[in-house]
Motif scaffolding. Structure first.
Motif, PDB file in Angstrom:
ATOM      1  N   UNK A 139       0.854  -1.192   0.000  1.00  0.00           N
ATOM      2  CA  UNK A 139       0.000   0.000   0.000  1.00  0.00           C
ATOM      3  C   UNK A 139       0.886   1.237   0.000  1.00  0.00           C
ATOM      4  N   UNK A 140       0.290   2.385  -0.293  1.00  0.00           N
ATOM      5  CA  UNK A 140       1.044   3.642  -0.275  1.00  0.00           C
ATOM      6  C   UNK A 140       1.634   3.893   1.108  1.00  0.00           C
ATOM      7  N   UNK A 141       0.861   3.588   2.152  1.00  0.00           N
ATOM      8  CA  UNK A 141       1.318   3.811   3.525  1.00  0.00           C
ATOM      9  C   UNK A 141       2.503   2.920   3.864  1.00  0.00           C
ATOM     10  N   UNK A 142       2.434   1.651   3.486  1.00  0.00           N
ATOM     11  CA  UNK A 142       3.526   0.720   3.763  1.00  0.00           C
ATOM     12  C   UNK A 142       4.772   1.089   2.968  1.00  0.00           C
ATOM     13  N   UNK A 143       4.567   1.543   1.731  1.00  0.00           N
ATOM     14  CA  UNK A 143       5.705   1.889   0.884  1.00  0.00           C
ATOM     15  C   UNK A 143       6.427   3.127   1.395  1.00  0.00           C
ATOM     16  N   UNK A 144       5.694   4.043   2.009  1.00  0.00           N
ATOM     17  CA  UNK A 144       6.301   5.287   2.500  1.00  0.00           C
ATOM     18  C   UNK A 144       7.445   5.014   3.464  1.00  0.00           C
ATOM     19  N   UNK A 145       7.325   3.949   4.258  1.00  0.00           N
ATOM     20  CA  UNK A 145       8.362   3.621   5.232  1.00  0.00           C
ATOM     21  C   UNK A 145       9.556   2.906   4.601  1.00  0.00           C
ATOM     22  N   UNK A 146       9.436   2.556   3.331  1.00  0.00           N
ATOM     23  CA  UNK A 146      10.496   1.761   2.690  1.00  0.00           C
ATOM     24  C   UNK A 146      11.111   2.436   1.470  1.00  0.00           C
ATOM     25  N   UNK A 147      10.529   3.558   1.043  1.00  0.00           N
ATOM     26  CA  UNK A 147      10.993   4.212  -0.184  1.00  0.00           C
ATOM     27  C   UNK A 147      11.247   5.692   0.061  1.00  0.00           C
ATOM     28  N   UNK A 148      12.376   6.169  -0.444  1.00  0.00           N
ATOM     29  CA  UNK A 148      12.696   7.583  -0.410  1.00  0.00           C
ATOM     30  C   UNK A 148      12.658   8.147  -1.823  1.00  0.00           C
TER      31      UNK A 148
END
Length: 223
Positions: A66-75
């Protein structure tokens, strides 16, 4: 690894991607090369979930995130400078660091600053040179300790020394990160690129890559 499968994207009647398939390897720098308007930035934004595809799937290390999960893993480090001009470098870092659940610690921030030759902590962003702003912009994108780093033209319009500093940090980061970037600088491709993906229809870039003997993947030709 990031897997892009049967990706479709259009703006009105203009088809940007039709059944695009490609992969991006971890612990490496993948460079997207091609003319303006070819879809490089669009692809980056879809990988970062800042823009929706019209069809197809993108998987991150085997997962659909999800967008929320990806935010913590992608810069995501955009071409535009995304900083508060009226604030100091340190104030910008403190503000953006506070947006993450598990940001990098001060020791890691100082290590990145050293690699970037970035020591203007108290200076207001508005007073900085273009090259220094780009270095701060990059540091901000690393505060969440991302596994995936996306850089859209990270050295456009800056001096050679600042480009060298950014290249040095990218080469350090790729030891344990998945990095994707766009550039028009062929010396940048040679300095930091592990894999080249050609995107677009202008024959110029393909001819240059063939002339130089650099291996590349023409990702639009596969479809």
């Amino acid at each position: 690894m990031i897997e892009v499968e049967n990706l479709n994207k259009r703006y009105g009647k203009k088809v940007i991607f039709n059944q695009l398939n490609t992969t991006f390897k971890a612990n490496a720098v993948t460079i997207l090369l091609g003319e303006n308007g070819a879809g490089k930035s669009t692809l980056l934004r879809m990988i970062a979930k800042l823009e929706r595809q019209d069809g197809g799937a993108i998987r991150y290390f085997g997962e659909s995130l999800s967008s929320k999960a990806l935010k913590e893993r992608l810069g995501y480090i955009p071409q535009d400078i995304a900083l508060f001009e009226h604030m100091s470098v340190s104030e910008n870092i403190d503000f953006f660091r506070g947006l993450y659940k598990n940001p990098i610690d001060t020791e890691r921030i100082n290590s990145y600053k050293k690699s970037l030759n970035l020591f203007e902590d108290k200076a207001r962003v508005a007073s900085l040179s273009g090259g220094t702003k780009r270095k701060v912009n990059m540091l901000i994108g690393l505060l969440g300790n991302p596994e995936i780093i996306i850089l859209d033209e990270p050295t456009v319009g800056i001096d050679l020394k600042s480009r060298y500093d950014i290249h040095r940090l990218i080469n350090e980061l790729k030891q344990n990160k998945l990095i994707i970037l766009t550039t028009h600088h062929l010396d940048e491709v040679e300095a930091i690129g592990d894999t080249i993906k050609l995107i677009g229809k202008d024959p110029f870039y393909k001819e240059v890559l063939i002339e130089k003997g650099w291996p590349f993947e023409d990702i639009l030709q596969r479809n």
